[in-house]
Design a protein around this motif. Structure first.
Motif, PDB file in Angstrom:
ATOM      1  N   ILE A 126       0.841  -1.195   0.000  1.00 28.50           N
ATOM      2  CA  ILE A 126       0.000   0.000   0.000  1.00 28.50           C
ATOM      3  C   ILE A 126       0.879   1.250   0.000  1.00 28.50           C
ATOM      4  CG2 ILE A 126      -1.642   1.349   1.378  1.00 28.50           C
ATOM      5  CD1 ILE A 126      -2.755  -1.471   2.306  1.00 28.50           C
ATOM      6  N   TYR A 127       1.901   1.252   0.845  1.00 30.88           N
ATOM      7  CA  TYR A 127       2.795   2.411   0.902  1.00 30.88           C
ATOM      8  C   TYR A 127       3.483   2.639  -0.447  1.00 30.88           C
ATOM      9  CZ  TYR A 127       5.673   6.035   2.882  1.00 30.88           C
ATOM     10  OH  TYR A 127       6.245   7.254   3.140  1.00 30.88           O
ATOM     11  N   LYS A 128       3.976   1.573  -1.054  1.00 31.98           N
ATOM     12  CA  LYS A 128       4.644   1.696  -2.357  1.00 31.98           C
ATOM     13  C   LYS A 128       3.674   2.202  -3.413  1.00 31.98           C
ATOM     14  CE  LYS A 128       7.933   1.249  -5.401  1.00 31.98           C
ATOM     15  NZ  LYS A 128       9.050   2.186  -5.424  1.00 31.98           N
ATOM     16  N   ALA A 129       2.447   1.710  -3.413  1.00 30.37           N
ATOM     17  CA  ALA A 129       1.451   2.120  -4.397  1.00 30.37           C
ATOM     18  C   ALA A 129       1.138   3.612  -4.288  1.00 30.37           C
ATOM     19  CB  ALA A 129       0.174   1.292  -4.230  1.00 30.37           C
ATOM     20  N   VAL A 130       0.792   4.064  -3.095  1.00 31.32           N
ATOM     21  CA  VAL A 130       0.380   5.454  -2.918  1.00 31.32           C
ATOM     22  C   VAL A 130       1.569   6.403  -3.090  1.00 31.32           C
ATOM     23  CG1 VAL A 130      -0.747   7.124  -1.394  1.00 31.32           C
ATOM     24  CG2 VAL A 130      -1.509   4.745  -1.393  1.00 31.32           C
ATOM     25  N   SER A 131       2.726   6.060  -2.543  1.00 37.61           N
ATOM     26  CA  SER A 131       3.883   6.955  -2.662  1.00 37.61           C
ATOM     27  C   SER A 131       4.378   7.033  -4.110  1.00 37.61           C
ATOM     28  CB  SER A 131       5.007   6.529  -1.722  1.00 37.61           C
ATOM     29  OG  SER A 131       5.518   5.264  -2.055  1.00 37.61           O
ATOM     30  N   THR A 132       4.211   5.959  -4.877  1.00 37.66           N
ATOM     31  CA  THR A 132       4.582   5.993  -6.295  1.00 37.66           C
ATOM     32  C   THR A 132       3.651   6.928  -7.065  1.00 37.66           C
ATOM     33  OG1 THR A 132       5.507   3.762  -6.223  1.00 37.66           O
ATOM     34  CG2 THR A 132       4.866   4.594  -8.394  1.00 37.66           C
ATOM     35  N   MET A 172     -15.638  -1.204   0.521  1.00 33.60           N
ATOM     36  CA  MET A 172     -15.654   0.169   1.024  1.00 33.60           C
ATOM     37  C   MET A 172     -14.772   1.009   0.106  1.00 33.60           C
ATOM     38  SD  MET A 172     -16.743   2.313   3.334  1.00 33.60           S
ATOM     39  CE  MET A 172     -17.365   1.273   4.652  1.00 33.60           C
ATOM     40  N   LEU A 173     -15.331   2.090  -0.420  1.00 32.39           N
ATOM     41  CA  LEU A 173     -14.523   3.055  -1.163  1.00 32.39           C
ATOM     42  C   LEU A 173     -13.766   3.869  -0.123  1.00 32.39           C
ATOM     43  CD1 LEU A 173     -13.717   4.436  -3.836  1.00 32.39           C
ATOM     44  CD2 LEU A 173     -15.656   5.980  -3.487  1.00 32.39           C
ATOM     45  N   MET A 174     -12.432   3.944  -0.287  1.00 31.35           N
ATOM     46  CA  MET A 174     -11.595   4.614   0.713  1.00 31.35           C
ATOM     47  C   MET A 174     -10.614   5.567   0.047  1.00 31.35           C
ATOM     48  SD  MET A 174     -10.946   1.501   3.408  1.00 31.35           S
ATOM     49  CE  MET A 174     -10.786   2.604   4.828  1.00 31.35           C
ATOM     50  N   ARG A 175     -10.189   6.577   0.812  1.00 34.71           N
ATOM     51  CA  ARG A 175      -9.237   7.574   0.321  1.00 34.71           C
ATOM     52  C   ARG A 175      -8.005   7.594   1.225  1.00 34.71           C
ATOM     53  NH1 ARG A 175     -11.887  12.339   0.987  1.00 34.71           N
ATOM     54  NH2 ARG A 175     -12.834  12.216  -1.069  1.00 34.71           N
ATOM     55  N   ALA A 176      -6.833   7.607   0.605  1.00 39.18           N
ATOM     56  CA  ALA A 176      -5.571   7.661   1.345  1.00 39.18           C
ATOM     57  C   ALA A 176      -5.258   9.097   1.756  1.00 39.18           C
ATOM     58  CB  ALA A 176      -4.428   7.128   0.481  1.00 39.18           C
ATOM     59  N   ASP A 177      -4.639   9.247   2.930  1.00 40.78           N
ATOM     60  CA  ASP A 177      -4.125  10.528   3.384  1.00 40.78           C
ATOM     61  C   ASP A 177      -2.760  10.731   2.726  1.00 40.78           C
ATOM     62  OD1 ASP A 177      -2.994  12.676   4.695  1.00 40.78           O
ATOM     63  OD2 ASP A 177      -3.269  11.866   6.714  1.00 40.78           O
ATOM     64  N   LEU A 178      -2.710  11.557   1.702  1.00 44.96           N
ATOM     65  CA  LEU A 178      -1.476  11.745   0.937  1.00 44.96           C
ATOM     66  C   LEU A 178      -0.362  12.382   1.754  1.00 44.96           C
ATOM     67  CD1 LEU A 178      -2.817  12.780  -2.586  1.00 44.96           C
ATOM     68  CD2 LEU A 178      -2.046  10.536  -1.796  1.00 44.96           C
ATOM     69  N   ASN A 179      -0.692  13.043   2.853  1.00 43.61           N
ATOM     70  CA  ASN A 179       0.352  13.600   3.720  1.00 43.61           C
ATOM     71  C   ASN A 179       1.155  12.505   4.407  1.00 43.61           C
ATOM     72  OD1 ASN A 179      -0.241  16.356   3.238  1.00 43.61           O
ATOM     73  ND2 ASN A 179      -2.012  16.165   4.578  1.00 43.61           N
ATOM     74  N   TYR A 180       0.542  11.353   4.643  1.00 43.34           N
ATOM     75  CA  TYR A 180       1.239  10.230   5.257  1.00 43.34           C
ATOM     76  C   TYR A 180       2.149   9.510   4.241  1.00 43.34           C
ATOM     77  CZ  TYR A 180       2.093   5.778   7.546  1.00 43.34           C
ATOM     78  OH  TYR A 180       2.719   4.657   8.083  1.00 43.34           O
ATOM     79  N   TYR A 181       1.696   9.444   3.004  1.00 40.50           N
ATOM     80  CA  TYR A 181       2.415   8.713   1.954  1.00 40.50           C
ATOM     81  C   TYR A 181       3.262   9.679   1.134  1.00 40.50           C
ATOM     82  CZ  TYR A 181      -0.721   4.938   3.212  1.00 40.50           C
ATOM     83  OH  TYR A 181      -1.398   3.973   3.906  1.00 40.50           O
ATOM     84  N   GLN A 182       4.433   9.967   1.640  1.00 36.58           N
ATOM     85  CA  GLN A 182       5.327  10.901   0.960  1.00 36.58           C
ATOM     86  C   GLN A 182       5.701  10.378  -0.428  1.00 36.58           C
ATOM     87  OE1 GLN A 182       6.052  13.996   2.257  1.00 36.58           O
ATOM     88  NE2 GLN A 182       4.488  13.302   3.686  1.00 36.58           N
ATOM     89  N   ALA A 183       5.833  11.287  -1.362  1.00 38.29           N
ATOM     90  CA  ALA A 183       6.189  10.904  -2.731  1.00 38.29           C
ATOM     91  C   ALA A 183       7.470  10.089  -2.749  1.00 38.29           C
ATOM     92  CB  ALA A 183       6.349  12.157  -3.589  1.00 38.29           C
ATOM     93  N   ALA A 184       7.457   8.997  -3.482  1.00 34.62           N
ATOM     94  CA  ALA A 184       8.636   8.132  -3.607  1.00 34.62           C
ATOM     95  C   ALA A 184       9.775   8.911  -4.240  1.00 34.62           C
ATOM     96  CB  ALA A 184       8.310   6.901  -4.442  1.00 34.62           C
ATOM     97  N   ALA A 185      10.967   8.754  -3.697  1.00 34.88           N
ATOM     98  CA  ALA A 185      12.135   9.439  -4.241  1.00 34.88           C
ATOM     99  C   ALA A 185      12.471   8.912  -5.630  1.00 34.88           C
ATOM    100  CB  ALA A 185      13.335   9.263  -3.312  1.00 34.88           C
ATOM    101  N   CYS A 186      12.177   7.647  -5.846  1.00 39.58           N
ATOM    102  CA  CYS A 186      12.471   6.979  -7.119  1.00 39.58           C
ATOM    103  C   CYS A 186      11.257   6.128  -7.447  1.00 39.58           C
ATOM    104  CB  CYS A 186      13.720   6.132  -6.966  1.00 39.58           C
ATOM    105  SG  CYS A 186      14.003   5.005  -8.317  1.00 39.58           S
ATOM    106  N   VAL A 187      10.686   6.308  -8.622  1.00 41.70           N
ATOM    107  CA  VAL A 187       9.474   5.585  -8.981  1.00 41.70           C
ATOM    108  C   VAL A 187       9.733   4.100  -9.184  1.00 41.70           C
ATOM    109  CG1 VAL A 187       7.619   5.414 -10.682  1.00 41.70           C
ATOM    110  CG2 VAL A 187       8.376   7.637  -9.912  1.00 41.70           C
TER     111      VAL A 187
END
Length: 188
Positions: A126-132, A172-187
């Protein structure tokens, strides 16, 4: 003579990455089939759909003796409208679902928190998906999650939006908190 039973070995070193090789993509689809067709019987022969034409496949593989082993976790992401990304088909091979922690090397290699005790492999995917997605222009990240997994996502900084029926099952339709999932440094 005392004979002790050994616990099954469970690795603690993993890589979470985009599936770019033929081997990774083949393992990605094989594991999805195993989970969603054979184990859960959500689909009959395969779980392919129109999203597979434009999605980005993400895999998790254990690191054994310094080398990547077989795909044991999967998720796909796709952009359905500008800035709106979705994650779907999250799955972890049954024998890896009880792993509760990563090595420090895993956290460093993948630039993500360890999420000890939270179903580490699923949380890592999940972290890899959202941060990517966040690294390539995500304004909103959504997922339709099987109801039985909604609480797990809430603990990972997701907000439930509404209950829906998908493939004949409650989700359940759900939304991620993008502030928690920092953008990946490398995709990759």
């Amino acid at each position: 003579m005392l004979i002790e039973r050994y616990k099954n070995y469970q690795p603690q070193d993993f890589v979470f990455k985009l599936a770019t090789t033929q081997e990774d993509v083949k393992g990605f689809h094989a594991l999805r089939r195993r989970i969603f067709c054979e184990e859960q019987a959500v689909f009959e022969q395969d779980d392919l759909d129109v999203i597979d034409q434009t999605m980005m496949p993400i895999v998790c593989k254990p690191i054994l003796a310094g080398m990547e082993d077989d795909v044991m976790g999967v998720v796909r992401i796709d952009e359905r409208e500008p800035g709106v990304w979705y994650g779907s088909r999250l799955g972890v091979a049954q024998e890896y679902r009880r792993i509760r922690r990563f090595s420090n090397a895993t956290a460093i290699r993948n630039q993500q928190p360890c999420n000890a005790g939270l179903g580490a492999i699923g949380a890592g995917l999940i972290y890899k998906a959202v941060s990517t997605a966040n690294a390539i222009g995500c304004d909103e990240f959504l997922a339709t999650v099987q109801i039985r997994n909604a609480r797990f996502f809430e603990r990972l900084h997701w907000k439930p939006l509404k209950e829906i029926k998908l493939h004949g099952m409650p989700h359940m339709l759900m939304r991620a908190d993008l502030n928690y999932y920092q953008a990946a440094a490398c995709v990759a």
